[in-house]
Design a protein around this motif. Structure first.
Motif, PDB file in Angstrom:
ATOM      1  N   ALA A  63      12.528   0.342 -20.142  1.00 41.49           N
ATOM      2  CA  ALA A  63      13.296   1.362 -19.415  1.00 41.49           C
ATOM      3  C   ALA A  63      13.520   2.591 -20.290  1.00 41.49           C
TER       4      ALA A  63
ATOM      5  N   LEU B 253      10.393   4.653 -20.289  1.00 39.02           N
ATOM      6  CA  LEU B 253      10.263   5.454 -19.076  1.00 39.02           C
ATOM      7  C   LEU B 253      11.262   6.614 -19.070  1.00 39.02           C
TER       8      LEU B 253
ATOM      9  N   ASP C 270      11.084   9.542 -16.352  1.00 37.04           N
ATOM     10  CA  ASP C 270      11.004   8.734 -15.130  1.00 37.04           C
ATOM     11  C   ASP C 270      12.313   7.951 -14.979  1.00 37.04           C
TER      12      ASP C 270
ATOM     13  N   GLU D  93      14.038   7.213 -12.296  1.00 38.46           N
ATOM     14  CA  GLU D  93      14.095   6.271 -11.172  1.00 38.46           C
ATOM     15  C   GLU D  93      13.544   4.901 -11.563  1.00 38.46           C
ATOM     16  N   GLN D  94      12.384   4.894 -12.224  1.00 39.67           N
ATOM     17  CA  GLN D  94      11.807   3.617 -12.646  1.00 39.67           C
ATOM     18  C   GLN D  94      12.681   2.937 -13.693  1.00 39.67           C
TER      19      GLN D  94
ATOM     20  N   ARG E 238      15.517   1.403 -11.879  1.00 39.84           N
ATOM     21  CA  ARG E 238      15.086   0.223 -11.135  1.00 39.84           C
ATOM     22  C   ARG E 238      14.980  -0.996 -12.051  1.00 39.84           C
ATOM     23  N   ILE E 239      14.430  -0.799 -13.256  1.00 37.77           N
ATOM     24  CA  ILE E 239      14.293  -1.929 -14.190  1.00 37.77           C
ATOM     25  C   ILE E 239      15.659  -2.506 -14.534  1.00 37.77           C
TER      26      ILE E 239
END
Length: 883
Positions: A379, A382, A387, A389-390, A393-394
């Motif tokens: 995370a 990213l 990034d 959002e990714q 999400r993680i």
């Protein structure tokens, strides 16, 4: 002589020395005899005895760096040369201390010329010693080092050693310099080199002072203390060089001895220089035991990266170690992988970071806790690339469920804190604040973890600052965070908190106090902790503060000469790019647009692209667009903003940067004369975003831009209303003095445009007290230039006010030249020159106008430059007519 155990004094000296020693032997009082010698010696008494036999050997080793610096400062004080310390000669002094390698006599020789101001001689001596240590070539040219080398008689030492003794010295030099190693390890290496009785050689080398005796030492507290020694740094060039096969054979047998002496019951090496020495020795070995190599690599990487902040050095040592472990079919442990992933992150080695992450996550030995750990690192990977959002999400879909299943409340709270970090970065300040208050803080309070409570409140203060609630943010930092950190003794986070306080003071315009905090409270802590990375970051913030003060020269020097070399040494690629971007900002302010553009397009942008940091790439392109706008390339600037910057922030859902970029697009449209589209973007797109973010400051800034558009198309009344009712009250509430100053300046401009000269003057003058208190040179120049213009507009020069106008412009002229911005120099000079001519100071007027014309040339405004030269011609013409 070769094979002789200990030398003896010259026969003529022996009776006196024997009598002295005998007198002290006979005397039973408290006095003691102290004899210093580079080597052990005998003192034959003429009757078959040895007068020196009763002397107690007290081995001395080279000075530590702190002791070297203490000696140097004492010598400087004694010679009334304290000013040399921390001056431009600091690098030469540091090189002298490094070359001296802890030898007091040599250090005295090398630093003596520095104190005399003989820098060339000092540099030559330092270079001579450095050459000796690197190549074994003694100095030949006459310099300060030659006498020392003559006195040391290195040629005599070489001749005095047997072949076996030279091999023992080579065995001692197999290990890292300045690191004491077990005597048994050196003996084992010597045996591998063919020495049958290494103990005899070790004894003689110690007696001659070619090996330093560190006495008995333990690898860890509680372990057996064993004799340790090291090759004297100045004696290392005397050792014969070993071929790779001999070095490998010696390392094969020495490594087990190191491991036996230095590893604890769990197999760990200490996190210090011994770890790096063990790791390098293991890499020399033919086939090091994988567990030993791994343990040494973990400890060495931890020491270099986490303790010294040297990410690149950690990776340089770890990469060949990983290759050797792979050859041995030994997977790196999870602690080693985690260390190296973080080191690669700081060093900007994206490929290694990604490779190790994937390798770790695919490991068959990964339990749930370690999986959550490595997912968190993914995370972070990213997040660094923008990034969000990714990364979110993680954490929400993978990491947090693992900690919930493990019922690990502490790790769960930490992960939710990371979610809050990501939300804050995305601009979702309300959600970030809710998580801090409702999901993170209660857990730490229930666990009694006072430090984590304090750190969470620090993060809460960050959110409040971002929302513009500076009073509450400052109160939390001073009353709830700092006292707890002082209580738990966390000096590093105390320094960080002081930095946050300084940041808020900077926003409020209290630059002097912010600068004092950073220099007197932050920097000393990072120096004491040897935290080079935080030290460099603080230097950058000091440079920012000085730039806000208008001291661009010092800001540029600190960034280029102090911060950047430190960041390059520790390998912080992201910070290097940021620093070069800030250096380009100074070039932009100075009007050197070519260099600013070169830095941003050729150094900063490629660095962020290599880091795959989309957000920073977009911001850098925006800064390139700023330069294009200054050059007059409005079309190019607008294209970058619309096509290359805004879409990135939209894809990343970075709402704050979207709003800022929309404001920049509106600025360009105003410059193009497209007022309607600029107004639409600001009111329909930018303002709703900052309102949803709850960011009062950005809302006020956006209202100010709306006022800019209205004023530009002639609606002065509505523009003035917005300034007075929607912009200035917010900055008053926030006590944001720099923004108050800017807004009052714009209000004064509107009042002047409406013909209310007196009110405009009063408004400008109301800015003066705060601007002087804050040392805001840009603002002071603007106030004085604006007041002079208004007085001229009112006709004060016809009614005895010319001196006041000239005085204001004189101060503005001095300030403009101090800042060095060509547009400001041109603007002030274009008005100051004619005013000087009005007062009869024509020669000075011509000088000022010539300087103004050159400044406009540098800025690229040929029309304004031509105007100045036309005024020069007019003044010269009138001078000829009057003569």
């Amino acid at each position: 002589m070769p094979g002789q155990t200990m030398p003896a004094p010259r026969p003529a000296l022996r009776p006196a020395l024997g009598a002295l020693i005998g007198a002290f032997n006979a005397h039973q009082g408290t006095s003691r005899l102290l004899i210093t010698s580079r080597y052990d010696f005998t003192a034959p008494d003429g009757a078959g005895g040895d007068s020196a036999a009763g002397l107690i050997r007290v081995p001395l080793v080279g000075m530590r760096r702190s002791e070297q610096e203490k000696q140097w400062r004492a010598k400087a004080r004694a010679q009334s040369a304290e000013a040399v310390v921390n001056s431009d000669t600091a690098k030469l002094v540091a090189a002298a201390l490094e070359a001296a390698a802890g030898n007091p006599g040599l250090q005295n020789v090398l630093t003596g010329p520095v104190l005399k101001g003989e820098e060339a001689a000092a540099r030559a001596a330092v270079n001579a010693v450095t050459t000796w240590r690197e190549t074994g070539t003694a100095p030949e040219d006459s310099n300060e080092a030659l006498a020392f080398f003559t006195q040391m008689s290195f040629d005599t030492y070489i001749a005095a050693l047997t072949e076996a003794e030279r091999k023992v010295l080579a065995a001692a030099c197999l290990f890292d310099a300045k690191v004491p190693v077990p005597r048994d390890a050196v003996a084992a290496a010597a045996r591998a080199l063919g020495v049958s009785d290494p103990e005899a050689g070790l004894g003689r080398l110690l007696a001659l002072g070619l090996l330093d005796d560190f006495g008995a030492m333990a690898g860890w507290p509680g372990l057996e203390e064993l004799p340790h020694l090291a090759a004297n740094p100045l004696a290392r060039p005397l050792a014969p060089r070993l071929h790779d096969d001999l070095r490998a054979s010696a390392a094969d047998v020495a490594l087990p001895e190191l491991a036996r002496a230095w590893r604890d019951a769990k197999g760990n090496f200490a996190r210090d220089q011994r770890a790096t020495a063990a790791c390098r020795l293991a890499l020399h070995a033919t086939a090091p035991e994988p567990e030993v190599l791994e343990a040494a690599t973990v400890a060495a990487a931890d020491y270099l990266f986490n303790r010294l902040g040297l990410a690149c050095s950690a990776l340089r040592l770890a990469k060949p170690a990983l290759d050797r472990l792979t050859d041995a079919r030994h997977d790196p442990s999870h602690p080693l992988s985690g260390l190296l992933i973080n080191a690669a992150r700081q060093a900007g080695d994206i490929a290694m970071q990604a490779r190790l992450l994937e390798q770790a996550l695919q490991s068959n030995t990964l339990d749930s806790g370690w999986r959550a750990f490595f997912l968190g690192l993914r995370a972070d990977f990213l997040h660094d690339r923008g990034d969000l959002e990714q990364a979110l999400r993680i954490y929400t879909d993978e990491v947090i469920p693992i900690h919930e299943s493990l019922r690990n409340e502490l790790s769960l709270a930490v992960s939710k804190g990371r979610v809050a970090d990501l939300l804050e970065a995305r601009g979702d300040l309300d959600d970030a604040l809710r998580i801090r208050h409702e999901e993170e803080l209660p857990v730490y309070e229930a666990l009694g973890d006072r430090r984590s409570v304090a750190m969470t409140k620090l993060k809460i203060a960050d959110v409040l600052e971002a929302r513009g609630d500076l009073d509450e943010a400052l109160r939390i930092l001073k009353e709830e965070v700092l006292p707890v950190l002082e209580m738990v003794g966390d000096r590093r986070e105390q320094a960080v908190t002081h930095g946050r306080i300084a940041g808020i003071l900077e926003v409020r315009g209290n630059l002097d106090e912010a600068l004092r905090i950073r220099t007197e409270e932050q920097l000393p802590i990072f120096v004491a902790l040897n935290d080079k990375r935080s030290f460099a970051y603080t230097k950058l913030r000091i440079a920012d503060c000085l730039e806000n003060h208008g001291d661009f020269d010092e800001a540029l020097r600190i960034r280029a000469e102090e911060a950047l070399p430190l960041l390059e040494a520790i390998g912080d690629q992201r910070a290097i790019a940021v620093t070069k971007g800030k250096i380009s900002d100074v070039y932009e302010v100075r009007g050197d647009l070519e260099e600013a553009m070169r830095l941003r397009s050729e150094e900063v942008l490629p660095a962020f692209e290599a880091l795959e940091d989309r957000r920073s790439v977009a911001i850098t392109k925006g800064r390139i667009a700023d330069l294009l706008k200054i050059r007059g390339d409005l079309e190019g600037a607008l294209r970058i903003r619309i096509e290359e910057e805004l879409p990135v922030f939209q894809a990343l859902e970075d709402k704050r940067e979207q709003a800022i970029t929309l404001g920049k697009i509106a600025d360009i449209l105003i410059a193009c004369g497209d007022f309607d589209e600029a107004l639409r973007i600001l009111t329909e797109e930018a303002l709703p975003i900052v309102a949803a973010l709850g960011d009062k400051r950005e809302q006020a800034v956006t209202h100010g831009k709306i006022a800019d558009v209205l004023e530009a198309r002639g609606d002065l009344d509505e523009g003035l209303r917005i300034r007075l009712e929607e912009e200035l009250p917010v900055f008053d509430e926030l006590r944001d003095k720099p923004q108050q100053d800017v807004t009052k300046g714009k209000i004064a401009e509107v009042l002047g445009a409406k013909g209310k000269i007196g009110a405009a003057l009063d408004m400008h003058l109301s800015r003066l007290t705060d601007a002087e208190a804050m040392g805001m040179l840009d603002s002071l120049n603007h106030i004085r230039l604006s007041c002079a213009r208004l007085r001229l507009q009112r006709g004060d020069h016809h009614i005895g006010g010319l001196k006041t106008i000239a005085d204001e412009l004189s101060m503005a002229w001095a300030g403009a030249n101090q800042i060095g911005r060509p547009d400001v120099v041109g603007e002030v000079g274009s008005l100051f020159g004619p005013v000087l001519a009005m007062g009869g100071s024509r020669d000075q007027a011509l000088e000022v106008l010539a300087a103004a014309a050159s400044a406009w040339d540098m800025f690229g405004d040929t029309e304004r430059a031509a105007d100045c030269r036309q005024i020069i011609a007019s003044i010269k013409g009138k001078t000829r007519e009057s003569s």
